[in-house]
Design a protein around this motif. Structure first.
Motif, PDB file in Angstrom:
ATOM      1  N   LEU A   1       7.989 -87.647  34.125  1.00 58.36           N
ATOM      2  CA  LEU A   1       7.789 -86.383  34.844  1.00 58.36           C
ATOM      3  C   LEU A   1       8.923 -86.129  35.834  1.00 58.36           C
ATOM      4  O   LEU A   1       9.447 -85.013  35.923  1.00 58.36           O
ATOM      5  CB  LEU A   1       6.446 -86.394  35.570  1.00 58.36           C
ATOM      6  CG  LEU A   1       5.198 -86.423  34.695  1.00 58.36           C
ATOM      7  CD1 LEU A   1       3.954 -86.660  35.544  1.00 58.36           C
ATOM      8  CD2 LEU A   1       5.070 -85.136  33.894  1.00 58.36           C
TER       9      LEU A   1
ATOM     10  N   LEU B   1       1.142 -81.665  39.990  1.00 59.95           N
ATOM     11  CA  LEU B   1       2.447 -81.442  39.372  1.00 59.95           C
ATOM     12  C   LEU B   1       2.910 -80.037  39.697  1.00 59.95           C
ATOM     13  O   LEU B   1       2.151 -79.082  39.552  1.00 59.95           O
ATOM     14  CB  LEU B   1       2.356 -81.605  37.849  1.00 59.95           C
ATOM     15  CG  LEU B   1       1.769 -82.908  37.332  1.00 59.95           C
ATOM     16  CD1 LEU B   1       1.691 -82.877  35.810  1.00 59.95           C
ATOM     17  CD2 LEU B   1       2.573 -84.086  37.807  1.00 59.95           C
TER      18      LEU B   1
ATOM     19  N   ILE C   1       6.043 -84.190  42.140  1.00 63.51           N
ATOM     20  CA  ILE C   1       4.750 -84.856  42.083  1.00 63.51           C
ATOM     21  C   ILE C   1       4.237 -85.102  43.492  1.00 63.51           C
ATOM     22  O   ILE C   1       4.971 -85.581  44.359  1.00 63.51           O
ATOM     23  CB  ILE C   1       4.861 -86.200  41.334  1.00 63.51           C
ATOM     24  CG1 ILE C   1       5.333 -85.960  39.902  1.00 63.51           C
ATOM     25  CG2 ILE C   1       3.534 -86.944  41.352  1.00 63.51           C
ATOM     26  CD1 ILE C   1       5.690 -87.226  39.173  1.00 63.51           C
TER      27      ILE C   1
ATOM     28  N   ILE D   1      10.008 -82.421  37.579  1.00 65.48           N
ATOM     29  CA  ILE D   1       8.692 -81.970  38.000  1.00 65.48           C
ATOM     30  C   ILE D   1       8.372 -82.669  39.310  1.00 65.48           C
ATOM     31  O   ILE D   1       8.451 -83.905  39.403  1.00 65.48           O
ATOM     32  CB  ILE D   1       7.632 -82.300  36.935  1.00 65.48           C
ATOM     33  CG1 ILE D   1       7.917 -81.500  35.663  1.00 65.48           C
ATOM     34  CG2 ILE D   1       6.228 -82.013  37.453  1.00 65.48           C
ATOM     35  CD1 ILE D   1       7.066 -81.888  34.487  1.00 65.48           C
TER      36      ILE D   1
END
Length: 135
Positions: free
Chosen positions: A64, A8, A71, A69
């Protein structure tokens, strides 16, 4: 139960938000933080293993992404060719998780996949090329 290892990348504005809490509480995911570099007023990076139902993992990843964020999926594996390994220990010096070890009683290289965070530092450290990343 499904398991995924992911990296992340947190933007600076999210460092103080309870992101991992939401993965656990809202999506019933078990999280194992394998490595983290999160500093106040800076962007952060975290390698985690998440496990839960496939649906829970999918919803957690959507959460997420909605939070902006980034990934990176770690769908690779480290393999050690024990036949070509000379048990020199060079790889053990660079492994941040102690997934590679040489010790008693036989002083042979031992690789613990459960400790490995797939950083890949051991690959260039091996002088005989016995360690590889399988994609």
């Amino acid at each position: 139960m499904a398991v995924k290892r992911i990296v992340l990348y947190f933007p600076q504005k999210l460092i103080d938000k309870p992101i991992i809490y939401h993965l656990v509480k809202d999506y019933a995911l078990v999280t194992n933080i394998l490595r983290a570099n999160v500093e106040p007023d800076e962007a952060g990076r975290m390698v985690i293993e998440i496990s839960g139902t496939p649906s829970g993992i999918s919803k957690g990843i959507k959460f997420l992404k909605k939070q902006k964020i980034e990934i990176e999926y770690l769908a690779r594996e480290i393999s050690v060719d024990v036949k070509s390994c000379v048990d020199c220990g060079a790889c053990t010096a660079v492994c941040p998780q102690d997934a590679l070890d040489i010790g008693e009683p036989d002083w042979r290289l031992k690789f613990d996949k459960n400790k490995c965070i797939l950083c890949g530092l051991c690959v260039p450290a091996c002088p005989v090329g016995a360690i590889k990343i399988k994609v």
